[in-house]
Write a protein that holds these residues in place. Structure first.
Motif, short mmCIF file in Angstrom:
data_model
loop_
_atom_site.label_atom_id
_atom_site.label_comp_id
_atom_site.label_asym_id
_atom_site.label_seq_id
_atom_site.Cartn_x
_atom_site.Cartn_y
_atom_site.Cartn_z
N VAL A 117 23.92 29.74 7.36
CA VAL A 117 23.68 29.46 5.95
C VAL A 117 22.22 29.84 5.70
O VAL A 117 21.32 29.40 6.43
CB VAL A 117 23.92 27.97 5.62
CG1 VAL A 117 23.52 27.67 4.18
CG2 VAL A 117 25.39 27.61 5.87
N PRO A 138 29.44 36.33 0.30
CA PRO A 138 29.34 34.90 0.57
C PRO A 138 28.98 34.14 -0.71
O PRO A 138 28.27 34.66 -1.57
CB PRO A 138 28.20 34.81 1.60
CG PRO A 138 27.40 36.04 1.39
CD PRO A 138 28.37 37.10 0.96
N PRO A 139 29.47 32.92 -0.85
CA PRO A 139 29.13 32.14 -2.04
C PRO A 139 27.63 31.93 -2.15
O PRO A 139 26.93 31.77 -1.14
CB PRO A 139 29.86 30.81 -1.80
CG PRO A 139 30.92 31.11 -0.80
CD PRO A 139 30.39 32.21 0.06
N ARG A 151 26.89 31.51 3.58
CA ARG A 151 26.58 30.95 2.25
C ARG A 151 25.09 31.10 2.04
O ARG A 151 24.30 31.00 2.99
CB ARG A 151 27.00 29.48 2.19
CG ARG A 151 26.86 28.82 0.82
CD ARG A 151 27.61 27.49 0.82
NE ARG A 151 27.49 26.80 -0.45
CZ ARG A 151 26.68 25.78 -0.66
NH1 ARG A 151 25.92 25.33 0.33
NH2 ARG A 151 26.62 25.19 -1.85
N GLY A 210 28.91 23.01 0.33
CA GLY A 210 29.74 24.21 0.36
C GLY A 210 30.23 24.59 1.74
O GLY A 210 30.96 25.57 1.89
N ASP A 211 29.82 23.85 2.78
CA ASP A 211 30.27 24.18 4.14
C ASP A 211 31.69 23.70 4.38
O ASP A 211 32.29 24.00 5.37
CB ASP A 211 29.34 23.53 5.17
CG ASP A 211 27.94 24.17 5.16
OD1 ASP A 211 27.73 25.10 4.37
OD2 ASP A 211 27.09 23.72 5.92
#
Length: 226
Positions: free
Chosen positions: A86, A147-148, A117, A225-226
């Motif tokens: 991340v 990725p978001p 992310r 978000g994970d």
């Protein structure tokens, strides 16, 4: 939360928090020289939530505007097997994180890293990306790995207006990119767990209860978000 310090490049240090077996969060500070300590409160909150956090020093005032440092920290993670990360960036670091993300997720000379992310804290999206040396692209139709992206911005930020995150969110949405925008009760420093010292013109780690509460909230947003 204990911290260990290692060299990720000759003469360049990175702080590590948490268990390396946890998901790795790589965090980039903003436009200063060697300011990783400013993000210490946020890193500690993330470690308490089970994340392994790497916070490297980097120099935005170097001739290459910190490009070698930022890419070196990506390679450092890759070489230790933390290749799924991340990516979190604050202010100018947020622009760099966004630039890495929209460039197929990884610059060519950092191959092997996969960004899962990206989180930009008060991203200074009006500035030039220190990794690419250019403004962030607005046409992302050719990007395959998406990725978001989460954009977090303080409504009391008088350094980087929240309008910059709103505009970048709109750009991502126009390109069909998964993006969220959260506007928080924070300023430019507290969104990263930091405090600004006008006497030294530097950001350092916050110690006041209000800023630490913001850091705890931001950590929750990062892991959500994970």
């Amino acid at each position: 939360m204990p911290m260990t310090t290692t060299e990720y490049l000759p003469g360049r240090a990175a702080g590590q928090y948490g268990d390396p077996a946890g998901r790795t969060v790589l965090m980039w500070h903003g436009a200063q020289t060697d300011a990783r300590a400013a993000m210490r409160p946020l890193a500690r909150h993330l470690a308490l939530l089970g994340r392994h956090v790497v916070v490297p020093d980097w120099d935005s005032h170097a001739p290459d505007r910190g490009r070698a440092d930022l890419l070196g920290s990506l390679r450092y993670c890759r070489d230790r097997g933390w290749e799924r990360i991340v990516l979190v960036g604050w202010s100018l670091g947020g622009v760099a994180a966004a630039g890495v993300t929209v460039s197929q997720g990884v610059p060519a000379d950092s191959a092997g890293i996969r960004v899962l992310r990206t989180v930009c804290l008060a991203g200074a999206f009006g500035a030039t990306d220190p990794v690419s040396g250019a403004r962030l692209p607005t046409d992302l139709t050719g990007v395959e790995h998406r990725p978001p992206v989460a954009l977090l911005h303080g409504v009391h930020d008088d350094v980087v207006p929240v309008a910059q995150s709103r505009a970048f969110a709109a750009t991502l949405r126009r390109n069909g990119w998964p993006v969220t925008l959260a506007e928080l009760e924070a300023d430019h420093a507290s969104i990263a767990g930091a405090v600004y010292d006008p006497g030294t013109d530097r950001y350092g780690p916050a110690e006041d209860a209000a800023s630490l509460a913001v850091a705890a909230s931001v950590a929750q947003h990062i892991v959500r978000g994970d």
